[in-house]
Every structure is written in C-alpha cells, then in structure tokens.
Design a protein around this motif. Structure first.
Motif, PDB file in Angstrom:
ATOM      1  N   LYS A 100      40.881  42.739  48.082  1.00  0.00           N
ATOM      2  CA  LYS A 100      41.652  43.949  47.789  1.00  0.00           C
ATOM      3  C   LYS A 100      41.254  44.429  46.403  1.00  0.00           C
ATOM      4  CE  LYS A 100      45.915  42.863  50.355  1.00  0.00           C
ATOM      5  NZ  LYS A 100      47.367  42.619  50.225  1.00  0.00           N
ATOM      6  N   ASP A 101      41.383  45.742  46.162  1.00  0.00           N
ATOM      7  CA  ASP A 101      41.176  46.262  44.813  1.00  0.00           C
ATOM      8  C   ASP A 101      42.179  45.594  43.885  1.00  0.00           C
ATOM      9  OD1 ASP A 101      39.018  47.864  44.977  1.00  0.00           O
ATOM     10  OD2 ASP A 101      40.102  49.743  45.175  1.00  0.00           O
ATOM     11  N   ASP A 102      41.693  44.702  43.038  1.00  0.00           N
ATOM     12  CA  ASP A 102      42.601  43.902  42.223  1.00  0.00           C
ATOM     13  C   ASP A 102      41.854  43.422  40.986  1.00  0.00           C
ATOM     14  OD1 ASP A 102      44.616  42.211  41.283  1.00  0.00           O
ATOM     15  OD2 ASP A 102      43.927  40.537  42.514  1.00  0.00           O
ATOM     16  N   SER A 103      41.776  44.265  39.965  1.00  0.00           N
ATOM     17  CA  SER A 103      41.042  43.903  38.751  1.00  0.00           C
ATOM     18  C   SER A 103      41.743  42.804  37.963  1.00  0.00           C
ATOM     19  CB  SER A 103      40.849  45.129  37.858  1.00  0.00           C
ATOM     20  OG  SER A 103      42.107  45.671  37.502  1.00  0.00           O
ATOM     21  N   THR A 104      43.037  42.539  38.267  1.00  0.00           N
ATOM     22  CA  THR A 104      43.773  41.515  37.525  1.00  0.00           C
ATOM     23  C   THR A 104      43.468  40.113  38.041  1.00  0.00           C
ATOM     24  OG1 THR A 104      45.685  41.605  39.021  1.00  0.00           O
ATOM     25  CG2 THR A 104      45.658  43.132  37.160  1.00  0.00           C
ATOM     26  N   GLY A 105      42.977  40.025  39.280  1.00  0.00           N
ATOM     27  CA  GLY A 105      42.680  38.709  39.849  1.00  0.00           C
ATOM     28  C   GLY A 105      43.927  37.939  40.261  1.00  0.00           C
ATOM     29  N   THR A 106      45.060  38.630  40.457  1.00  0.00           N
ATOM     30  CA  THR A 106      46.304  37.934  40.789  1.00  0.00           C
ATOM     31  C   THR A 106      46.555  37.853  42.293  1.00  0.00           C
ATOM     32  OG1 THR A 106      47.528  40.011  40.524  1.00  0.00           O
ATOM     33  CG2 THR A 106      47.413  38.555  38.604  1.00  0.00           C
ATOM     34  N   ASN A 107      45.789  38.593  43.086  1.00  0.00           N
ATOM     35  CA  ASN A 107      45.984  38.551  44.533  1.00  0.00           C
ATOM     36  C   ASN A 107      45.608  37.172  45.067  1.00  0.00           C
ATOM     37  OD1 ASN A 107      46.204  39.276  47.331  1.00  0.00           O
ATOM     38  ND2 ASN A 107      43.995  39.600  47.362  1.00  0.00           N
ATOM     39  N   SER A 108      46.525  36.541  45.789  1.00  0.00           N
ATOM     40  CA  SER A 108      46.249  35.212  46.347  1.00  0.00           C
ATOM     41  C   SER A 108      46.427  35.182  47.861  1.00  0.00           C
ATOM     42  CB  SER A 108      47.161  34.174  45.688  1.00  0.00           C
ATOM     43  OG  SER A 108      48.520  34.522  45.893  1.00  0.00           O
ATOM     44  N   TYR A 119      35.446  43.833  44.715  1.00  0.00           N
ATOM     45  CA  TYR A 119      36.799  44.350  44.567  1.00  0.00           C
ATOM     46  C   TYR A 119      37.432  43.973  43.231  1.00  0.00           C
ATOM     47  CZ  TYR A 119      37.780  39.626  46.293  1.00  0.00           C
ATOM     48  OH  TYR A 119      37.795  38.264  46.474  1.00  0.00           O
ATOM     49  N   ARG A 120      36.799  43.072  42.459  1.00  0.00           N
ATOM     50  CA  ARG A 120      37.345  42.718  41.141  1.00  0.00           C
ATOM     51  C   ARG A 120      36.394  43.076  40.010  1.00  0.00           C
ATOM     52  NH1 ARG A 120      39.988  36.769  42.361  1.00  0.00           N
ATOM     53  NH2 ARG A 120      41.790  37.524  43.494  1.00  0.00           N
ATOM     54  N   ASN A 121      35.095  42.948  40.255  1.00  0.00           N
ATOM     55  CA  ASN A 121      34.128  43.162  39.182  1.00  0.00           C
ATOM     56  C   ASN A 121      33.506  44.541  39.323  1.00  0.00           C
ATOM     57  OD1 ASN A 121      32.405  42.830  37.056  1.00  0.00           O
ATOM     58  ND2 ASN A 121      31.216  41.164  37.957  1.00  0.00           N
ATOM     59  N   ASP A 143      33.052  57.850  33.584  1.00  0.00           N
ATOM     60  CA  ASP A 143      33.391  59.236  33.907  1.00  0.00           C
ATOM     61  C   ASP A 143      34.312  59.327  35.118  1.00  0.00           C
ATOM     62  OD1 ASP A 143      31.708  60.059  31.802  1.00  0.00           O
ATOM     63  OD2 ASP A 143      29.964  59.968  33.138  1.00  0.00           O
ATOM     64  N   GLY A 144      35.259  58.407  35.197  1.00  0.00           N
ATOM     65  CA  GLY A 144      36.234  58.428  36.277  1.00  0.00           C
ATOM     66  C   GLY A 144      35.719  57.899  37.601  1.00  0.00           C
ATOM     67  N   ARG A 145      34.478  57.403  37.628  1.00  0.00           N
ATOM     68  CA  ARG A 145      33.901  56.897  38.868  1.00  0.00           C
ATOM     69  C   ARG A 145      33.741  55.378  38.777  1.00  0.00           C
ATOM     70  NH1 ARG A 145      28.054  58.620  41.542  1.00  0.00           N
ATOM     71  NH2 ARG A 145      28.233  57.329  43.392  1.00  0.00           N
ATOM     72  N   LYS A 146      34.067  54.692  39.867  1.00  0.00           N
ATOM     73  CA  LYS A 146      33.986  53.236  39.904  1.00  0.00           C
ATOM     74  C   LYS A 146      32.583  52.801  40.333  1.00  0.00           C
ATOM     75  CE  LYS A 146      37.430  51.005  41.809  1.00  0.00           C
ATOM     76  NZ  LYS A 146      38.301  50.413  42.854  1.00  0.00           N
ATOM     77  N   TYR A 147      31.981  51.918  39.538  1.00  0.00           N
ATOM     78  CA  TYR A 147      30.662  51.365  39.869  1.00  0.00           C
ATOM     79  C   TYR A 147      30.816  49.872  40.135  1.00  0.00           C
ATOM     80  CZ  TYR A 147      28.491  55.693  38.283  1.00  0.00           C
ATOM     81  OH  TYR A 147      28.114  57.000  38.147  1.00  0.00           O
ATOM     82  N   ALA A 148      30.411  49.467  41.338  1.00  0.00           N
ATOM     83  CA  ALA A 148      30.474  48.056  41.694  1.00  0.00           C
ATOM     84  C   ALA A 148      29.380  47.289  40.966  1.00  0.00           C
ATOM     85  CB  ALA A 148      30.306  47.908  43.213  1.00  0.00           C
ATOM     86  N   HIS A 149      29.596  45.965  40.810  1.00  0.00           N
ATOM     87  CA  HIS A 149      28.629  45.169  40.065  1.00  0.00           C
ATOM     88  C   HIS A 149      27.403  44.800  40.897  1.00  0.00           C
ATOM     89  CE1 HIS A 149      30.246  41.743  42.250  1.00  0.00           C
ATOM     90  NE2 HIS A 149      29.354  40.950  41.692  1.00  0.00           N
ATOM     91  N   ALA A 150      27.419  45.117  42.205  1.00  0.00           N
ATOM     92  CA  ALA A 150      26.239  44.869  43.041  1.00  0.00           C
ATOM     93  C   ALA A 150      25.222  45.977  42.791  1.00  0.00           C
ATOM     94  CB  ALA A 150      26.633  44.827  44.515  1.00  0.00           C
ATOM     95  N   GLN A 185      27.731  50.508  46.822  1.00  0.00           N
ATOM     96  CA  GLN A 185      28.989  50.106  47.441  1.00  0.00           C
ATOM     97  C   GLN A 185      28.780  50.197  48.940  1.00  0.00           C
ATOM     98  OE1 GLN A 185      32.183  49.176  45.803  1.00  0.00           O
ATOM     99  NE2 GLN A 185      32.209  48.283  47.838  1.00  0.00           N
ATOM    100  N   LYS A 186      28.395  49.083  49.540  1.00  0.00           N
ATOM    101  CA  LYS A 186      28.167  49.056  50.983  1.00  0.00           C
ATOM    102  C   LYS A 186      29.488  48.816  51.709  1.00  0.00           C
ATOM    103  CE  LYS A 186      23.596  49.447  51.341  1.00  0.00           C
ATOM    104  NZ  LYS A 186      22.906  50.344  52.253  1.00  0.00           N
ATOM    105  N   ASP A 187      29.398  48.536  53.003  1.00  0.00           N
ATOM    106  CA  ASP A 187      30.595  48.354  53.807  1.00  0.00           C
ATOM    107  C   ASP A 187      31.080  46.905  53.797  1.00  0.00           C
ATOM    108  OD1 ASP A 187      28.427  47.382  55.197  1.00  0.00           O
ATOM    109  OD2 ASP A 187      29.133  48.072  57.153  1.00  0.00           O
ATOM    110  N   ILE A 188      30.749  46.164  52.750  1.00  0.00           N
ATOM    111  CA  ILE A 188      31.236  44.798  52.587  1.00  0.00           C
ATOM    112  C   ILE A 188      32.026  44.734  51.280  1.00  0.00           C
ATOM    113  CG2 ILE A 188      30.592  42.374  52.260  1.00  0.00           C
ATOM    114  CD1 ILE A 188      28.111  42.841  53.866  1.00  0.00           C
ATOM    115  N   LEU A 189      33.284  44.308  51.363  1.00  0.00           N
ATOM    116  CA  LEU A 189      34.075  44.088  50.149  1.00  0.00           C
ATOM    117  C   LEU A 189      33.871  42.690  49.608  1.00  0.00           C
ATOM    118  CD1 LEU A 189      37.563  45.749  50.789  1.00  0.00           C
ATOM    119  CD2 LEU A 189      35.871  46.360  49.062  1.00  0.00           C
ATOM    120  N   SER A 190      33.602  41.748  50.518  1.00  0.00           N
ATOM    121  CA  SER A 190      33.477  40.355  50.119  1.00  0.00           C
ATOM    122  C   SER A 190      32.592  39.629  51.129  1.00  0.00           C
ATOM    123  CB  SER A 190      34.869  39.712  50.077  1.00  0.00           C
ATOM    124  OG  SER A 190      34.787  38.335  49.829  1.00  0.00           O
TER     125      SER A 190
END
Length: 205
Positions: free
Chosen positions: A119-127, A147-149, A154-161, A171-176
């Motif tokens: 899940k979109d969770d930059s805090t890393g608290t989702n368990s 979903y964390r890194n 400029d208001g746009r999210k860039y994945a670390h992949a 940002q492909k169709d895989i979250l994890s």
C-alpha cells in the motif's frame, strides 16, 4: 551478471549514476533534463564492466557501480554459510526484510514469513499481510516494492525502480515482488528487476 543477462540488462549494477540523478543515491540533482539523462546513460550498461580474475575491469573509469540492492541478500548468504559450517540446522536470518530460513522454528514448525500487503505507505507502519509463506528447506526470500521508496519532484511521484536502458524511473503494474531462491542474493536481484520488468515479462522469466 547472470541476473543482468537473464533480464536483458534491466538488472544493472552500473546504474549508480542514474540512481544518484533521480535522488535515490548519495547525490541529488536540482533539475533533470533529457539531455542530462542521455549524457549519463553513456556510462551505464552491464556489458561495460567485467571480471578478470579477482579484478573488476571497466570500459571507462567514470563508470560507477552500486551493489546496495544486493546488500541484505548477500549478508544473509554469508551468515547462513557460517551457521551451516557450525552445524546449526534451524535458523531464520532477516537483514532489512531479506531472509534465509532453514529447518524449524522454536515451536518445531516450519518458519512462517509474512509478506506485507503493498500500500502507499511512506511511514512503513502498514503491517497488513498479503500472504504467509512457509519455509523449511534452506531458502532465501527477498521483497522489493515501489510503495514506500519514492521521491516527489514538482508534485509528481517517482518510484525508485529505474530502467537503466531508458534512464528513467518506471512505475509498472507491480507494486511489490517477492522472490524465493536458493541464494538470497539472487532473490534480491530478481525482486528488484521484476519491479521494472512488469508482470507479463516477470512471469515469463
């Protein structure tokens, strides 16, 4: 090199300058232009580096290597080999989410490893768990996710992949992606590559 060959260069340890460019390394750029990306791509490509005996040979001295993606898996392998040499037959090693498990847990059951629901969770608290995997024979497990890194520009999210061929985050169709392999270092490499490959190519591989 094995992972790079099998993923057609999507897994690439020479991707270090692109990792830096997009803000996921040890330096950061204030502005990114297509010209800058193209200029950096000249120093990226796994075929531009090779082993000769115990020496790493680079086609250009400015090529940078980044093995951080293999860190957790490699350390798991090293510790597991130490335990095996000492005759330890039941263990679970966890280094930053990369794991090797063998034998039974203290209750005498197979090791149960929970894979967190992406899940979109930059805090890393989702368990919340997506899946529980049971492991008894000596296996490594690694998970990579977007979903964390990530970074905001400029208001746009860039994945670390980052795709080392195009030079851009994807940002492909895989979250994890979670990979199980006999070597945790290989599981680490393929989990990272699958985030960039996307589900169709990942399943084929």
């Amino acid at each position: 090199m094995q992972a790079s060959e099998q993923t057609d260069g999507i897994f690439d340890v020479t991707c270090a300058p692109l990792i830096n460019l997009w803000g996921f390394g040890f330096t950061k750029f204030d502005s990114i232009t297509p010209q800058l990306v193209d200029s950096i791509r000249h120093f990226v490509g796994f075929r531009k580096v090779r082993l000769q005996g115990n020496r790493v040979m680079k086609d250009d001295p400015r090529i940078l290597l980044n093995f951080s993606v293999l860190g957790g898996g490699t350390i798991c392998n090293i510790i597991a080999c130490l335990f095996d040499r000492k005759g330890i037959s039941n263990y679970m090693i966890d280094i930053g989410g990369e794991m090797i498990a063998k034998g039974k847990n203290p209750q005498g059951w197979n090791w149960c490893i929970g894979i967190v629901r992406p899940k979109d969770d930059s805090t890393g608290t989702n368990s919340e768990l997506e899946q529980i995997v049971q492991v008894s024979e000596r296996l490594g497990l690694a998970t990579s996710g977007n979903y964390r890194n990530f970074d905001l520009k400029d208001g746009r999210k860039y994945a670390h992949a980052i795709n080392p061929i195009t030079g851009y985050p994807v940002q492909k169709d895989i979250l994890s992606a979670t990979i199980i392999a006999h070597q945790c270092m290989l599981a680490d490499a393929y989990a990272t590559a699958f985030m960039t490959l996307g589900s169709r190519k990942a399943r084929q591989l």
